[in-house]
Design an enzyme around this catalytic site. Structure first.
Site, PDB file in Angstrom:
ATOM      1  N   GLU A 278      -5.343   4.774  -1.668  1.00  0.00           N
ATOM      2  CA  GLU A 278      -6.271   4.421  -0.591  1.00  0.00           C
ATOM      3  C   GLU A 278      -7.040   5.650  -0.114  1.00  0.00           C
ATOM      4  O   GLU A 278      -6.486   6.728   0.011  1.00  0.00           O
ATOM      5  CB  GLU A 278      -5.478   3.799   0.571  1.00  0.00           C
ATOM      6  CG  GLU A 278      -6.370   3.316   1.703  1.00  0.00           C
ATOM      7  CD  GLU A 278      -5.583   2.769   2.895  1.00  0.00           C
ATOM      8  OE1 GLU A 278      -4.420   2.368   2.715  1.00  0.00           O
ATOM      9  OE2 GLU A 278      -6.150   2.764   4.001  1.00  0.00           O
TER      10      GLU A 278
ATOM     11  N   GLU B  84       0.851  -1.208   0.000  1.00  0.00           N
ATOM     12  CA  GLU B  84       0.000   0.000   0.000  1.00  0.00           C
ATOM     13  C   GLU B  84       0.879   1.247   0.000  1.00  0.00           C
ATOM     14  O   GLU B  84       0.678   2.168   0.795  1.00  0.00           O
ATOM     15  CB  GLU B  84      -0.913   0.015   1.229  1.00  0.00           C
ATOM     16  CG  GLU B  84      -1.687  -1.279   1.430  1.00  0.00           C
ATOM     17  CD  GLU B  84      -2.657  -1.235   2.612  1.00  0.00           C
ATOM     18  OE1 GLU B  84      -3.765  -1.757   2.464  1.00  0.00           O
ATOM     19  OE2 GLU B  84      -2.321  -0.682   3.671  1.00  0.00           O
TER      20      GLU B  84
ATOM     21  N   CYS C 172      -8.001   6.370   2.805  1.00  0.00           N
ATOM     22  CA  CYS C 172      -7.371   6.912   4.013  1.00  0.00           C
ATOM     23  C   CYS C 172      -6.127   7.733   3.679  1.00  0.00           C
ATOM     24  O   CYS C 172      -5.828   8.712   4.371  1.00  0.00           O
ATOM     25  CB  CYS C 172      -6.996   5.792   4.983  1.00  0.00           C
ATOM     26  SG  CYS C 172      -8.383   5.166   5.949  1.00  0.00           S
TER      27      CYS C 172
ATOM     28  N   CYS D 140     -10.784   0.664   7.827  1.00  0.00           N
ATOM     29  CA  CYS D 140     -10.268   1.955   8.290  1.00  0.00           C
ATOM     30  C   CYS D 140     -10.913   3.119   7.556  1.00  0.00           C
ATOM     31  O   CYS D 140     -11.060   4.209   8.118  1.00  0.00           O
ATOM     32  CB  CYS D 140      -8.752   2.002   8.127  1.00  0.00           C
ATOM     33  SG  CYS D 140      -8.164   1.456   6.515  1.00  0.00           S
TER      34      CYS D 140
END
Lengths: 647, 647
Positions: free
Chosen positions: B327, B311, B329, B404
């Site tokens: 991502e 990631e 987040c 998340c």
């Protein structure tokens, strides 16, 4: 169907006697050490194999076994399938013993290893140092990740090689006891739904053991393992069932998917079972898998596996050059699969694929000095690449935490002769054009060529040969054939061969394969290399590498000018040395350009005015030779200078 | 330096009183629910937040805590940092309480959660259900992977939000006990070399706790944690130290690297510490990191993180659209980092970055109905994509094993008002143009606009405001400004603003930001989208999606014809509905083409003759809105039809 140790090459389907697809006996081929493939075998023997044997000792592979008989107190080291590194090495040693019977420097090592393995082996035949060395583990408890059958597979292949090459049965005794245990546990009558390995390999090995011993149970067990796939028996976890090729029954396979090495070894095993059983549904699945893998998921180098994540195949046409995984082991597995497809069908496109991956995707995996390796084989490395990770180093490393590739390379290169041709003394086929001698009973083929650097192949035939089929590579146009000085029809048949019919006696056959520099445009769906071309000559793919550029010119700023045709340059013609292709280039500085530029008035994207062009001579080297000099950027796919074409 | 609960917006550096970079007090902004950002807040409140709260119950997040007080016998579920999902949700609930004080439907949930957390909390203040629930684990035993300080960070942020928004200190009491334990264990006087978290987040939270309480120890502990980085204290393992940003001292950082969310939260924490300490070496490192991240490693959507593996950030210019991780987040973390950089410098480019990622990279993370989410946000999805993995689904999922992102989205959207403007009743700056009301003491800004769908922004000012600085977005050319009907100088200053000087009383300011359709060409080093363009209008990036194409035309065969300028199309102007950009296209069938084509006579790559063109109207939709209809292919970067231009 019994096979004796001297009639089969490494891991080959059974063949009908007299058929020109019959694999060669061990020792039938001697490659010229002064030419490409033979020279590679010499480096493999003199540099790679000693290095690999040394590392088995220094990285714990041998200690993992010795501790089980009280001869080491080191903890277990390496991946849980570390035993397989030893087994692959023993296979390489066996092929070397067959190749140079007069000099067997590793025979004491091999014999001692067989003794050690026999001592470690449990009463019931089980033999896996990782499980045996951990009291908390039980055999066959984790078929998803355990790799025990994978380890067995490599042990079987080593044992078959050793017995075929040397006649020695010490390793075979160990391998059969372990294999018999696997048959008892996972054979057709087993009720274990999870009777399959999360990492395929054992399937192809068991079929070869069947060919070698005539014991049908090995074939049936391999087939049963295939049949169990797709029922989800490997259980759930963070990895998708497709990672393990357990998402579908194998006969319903239609797309190469999941972990690339697993998929390709599985396909090899499917091909083996299909060859022995004549299972048409398996053959149809293999055709679909092949079309998927080679039609939409293979790099121009023959490498496969587009994703670092899970070392896996990607979507169709997802072929990033920079993040290509293209693991060396996947390339070797693809080579092995195509060999089986070739023997089953005779279709020369499978030999084309073998040649492509051998001279590009596989050859890139090892340095010219034979002692440094790539695990992943990208088709592009950027300036400023962060090479800190083993996953994407900037240069070949001398070993890896997971060292599956180096011994895999060693066993393949030591057995290369086996893949050159097939046939009998009456009818033969030649696939890989390598200088050397092929002996088929009373027939001898003496091949002289500088292939793949030159397209002229001279073959002196002696003996009773009646027909020689010569592969016309798919990359080749306008092949020419001469038999005893007389031009013959060189139009390839639908299977991709020209055939010379020969009367008994001596003949000279000359095949000429013109090798201009090919400029390859990618399929339009391969987004990652749009606007680029690749250079290929004959079967060899070329690349640009930073050390060939003037100081201060980053490879990223180079464009190729296709208004001037690329041409062959000077250079010693060897993958181990320096063949070159020359082209014209343009440098367009990208320094200081914004991240993205809005085009307000222009009707098409054009380079921002900050780009100052400068002309430059480009020198391309064989892709397989990159990273043998001071490190730096590399790319196979070269952006085309569009500016120069439209201004 | 004590801050009280009603003068700070979420997570903001301290500011000099009277300065126009002073963050807004809680509740200062009310966004118009009929316009873009306000409507998103409504969806977030009415759809997303109830969904998230429900999932906290059904996926085990609450049970993980309840079992520790004997109220559940379910085993631990979710990732080891599952507690942080609850904490982020509590933060969102707090901002909603501030936003709509008259209706606090989740107050009983929040109060009960605070009680539960207090009961679970150990005597010494420790609070982590994963460690406490496993007798084999000890607190702070694994700083590399334990995530305990990450969990603390989110708890602190939730507690600050709750106290600021509602005045209630129940959660703060829990958070401070845990924070005080962390100070004792990892404060400046700690001798623990590994006194830092493998997943940064606590740093920015501790600085905010310092601002909120005035307790210097929290700031000093955050600074000490930064200072410990780069010494390799996190130990070795299969992940490189750079994954954790532990490969270099933070002051020597020069390239955004490793796990993207970690890098971006760390940068936010560095910016917080630098703002409070005036540490120039930290500021210089942040400038380098920002240039690396935004100059070479950000997608046109503002998303960051090029690699699925780890990631993580990739090499400079490694920006694959198909395998973009980006991502949600990470996009949120980038937004938070830029907010801190904006407050520290006033430079409007940071607000540009916030706007870009908010309306594209972040907005794409949630469906228009607010209940389905992307974790990774690719810029391309191919026909035939295998969406079986959570990692790369073909459509948004209603939850994730590692969830998340959804609660992170909830807390951001509920606090969006805080990021609209800064300042005091005398001097203010406006960054994000959203319809609504901004109250700064006696000054009120009443903003009417259909931004980002229309570039006209009307602002009615009442009160003692003397200067209003208006951001001129970096994408905008030819902005126009009118004050009380009189044209004013609209050339932005070096920091990116036009400034209206105002006499006391009422004023009407009209900012006009022309919004033609921008055709963006990528930087020439971004290999992955060479030969393509992206369409953007104002700050909104558009994409092509399969449902807008005629049946039988795969998106992969579509090219854009840039001889015709793209134009604005009809459609309800909302990310939640259907704005469009229209363009001309050409369909070039790639069916049956070979994998790569050798160009023998052509001087440049050209489409094989099998490609039959057909003209087509292209309808592009906002990228953030993709995957809200029947699934299928999508792409932001559209190949340019070169054939049409040269024939």
């Amino acid at each position: 169907m019994v096979r004796t140790h001297d009639v089969c090459a490494p891991a080959t389907p059974s063949a009908v006697a007299g058929h020109d697809l019959t694999p060669l006996p061990v020792g039938a081929v001697a490659l010229d050490p002064a030419r490409e493939l033979g020279a590679w075998q010499t480096v493999n023997r003199e540099r790679t194999l000693p290095h690999v044997v040394e590392r088995l000792g220094s990285t714990g592979v041998l200690d993992n076994l010795r501790r089980l008989v009280g001869e080491s107190d080191a903890p277990f080291r390496g991946p849980l399938f570390a035993d397989s590194d030893l087994h692959k090495t023993l296979e390489a040693i066996a092929w070397e013993a067959a190749r140079v019977p007069a000099d067997q420097p590793w025979e004491p090592f091999a014999r001692a290893a067989a003794v050690l393995l026999a001592r470690v082996q449990r009463e019931d035949g089980y033999l896996d140092s990782h499980v045996q060395g951990d009291a908390a583990r039980a055999p066959w408890a984790d078929m998803r990740w355990g790799h025990e059958l994978y380890v067995l597979g490599h042990l079987v292949q080593a044992a078959v090689a050793r017995e075929r090459a040397t006649g020695r049965d010490d390793l075979m005794a160990v391998a059969r006891r372990f294999a018999d245990l696997a048959v008892a546990e996972f054979g057709p009558s087993s009720t274990r739904a999870d009777g399959l390995c999360g990492h395929p390999e054992v399937e192809t090995a068991l079929v070869e053991l069947y060919r070698h011993t005539g014991e049908r149970a090995y074939l049936d067990t391999a087939a049963a393992m295939l049949d169990r796939r797709g029922a989800g028996a490997l259980g759930a976890g963070p990895f998708e069932p497709s990672y393990f090729q357990d998402h579908l029954p194998v006969r319903e396979s239609h797309e190469a998917t999941g972990h690339a090495v697993r998929q390709l070894y599985l396909a090899a095993g499917m091909a083996d079972v299909a060859a022995e059983t004549g299972d048409g549904t398996l053959e149809a699945a293999l055709e679909r898998l092949w079309a998927s893998a080679h039609g939409t998921k293979a790099y121009v180098t023959g490498g496969m596996g587009s994703r670092h994540r899970d070392e896996s195949f990607g979507d169709p046409y997802e072929l990033p050059p920079d993040r290509a995984y293209a693991e060396t082991c996947a390339a070797i597995a693809a080579f092995q699969w195509d060999w089986r497809m070739l023997l089953a069908s005779g279709d020369a496109r499978h030999a084309d694929a073998m040649e492509r991956v051998l001279l590009n995707g596989i050859a890139a995996g090892v340095s010219t000095d034979g002692r440094r390796f790539f695990y992943s084989n990208p088709l592009q490395l950027r300036s400023g690449h962060d090479g800190a990770s083993e996953d994407t180093p900037s240069e070949r490393l001398d070993w890896y935490g997971c060292a599956c590739c180096p011994p895999n390379l060693a066993r393949l290169v030591s057995s290369l002769g086996a893949y050159v041709a097939t046939g009998t003394e009456q009818r033969a086929r030649l696939y890989l054009y390598a200088a050397g001698t092929v002996r088929l009973g009373a027939t001898t083929l003496d091949v002289r060529t500088d292939y793949p650097w030159d397209g002229r192949v001279e073959i002196d035939v002696t003996g009773p040969l009646e027909e020689l089929a010569l592969r016309v590579p798919g990359w080749c146009e306008d092949a020419a054939l001469e038999v005893d000085g007389v031009a013959a029809d060189a139009a390839p048949d639908p299977d991709g061969y020209v055939r010379a019919a020969l009367a008994p006696g001596g003949h000279r056959i000359v095949l000429t394969l013109p090798m201009p520099v090919d400029v390859l445009a990618p399929h339009p769906r391969v987004d990652a290399v749009r606007g680029c071309v690749a250079l290929r000559r004959g079967p060899v793919v070329f690349c640009l590498e930073q050390p060939d550029l003037p100081a201060g010119v980053p490879l990223e700023d180079v464009r190729i000018d296709l208004t001037v045709a690329p041409r062959v340059g000077p250079g010693v013609r060897s993958l181990r040395a320096g063949a070159t292709v020359l082209a014209e280039g343009v440098v367009r500085s990208s320094e200081g350009l914004p991240r993205a530029t809005a085009l307000r008035r222009s009707s098409r994207p054009s380079a921002p005015s900050g780009m100052l062009p400068g002309r430059i001579a480009l020198r391309a080297i064989p892709y397989a030779r990159w990273a043998n000099r001071a490190g730096g950027a590399m790319r196979v796919w070269i952006p085309v200078d569009e500016e120069g074409l439209t201004t």
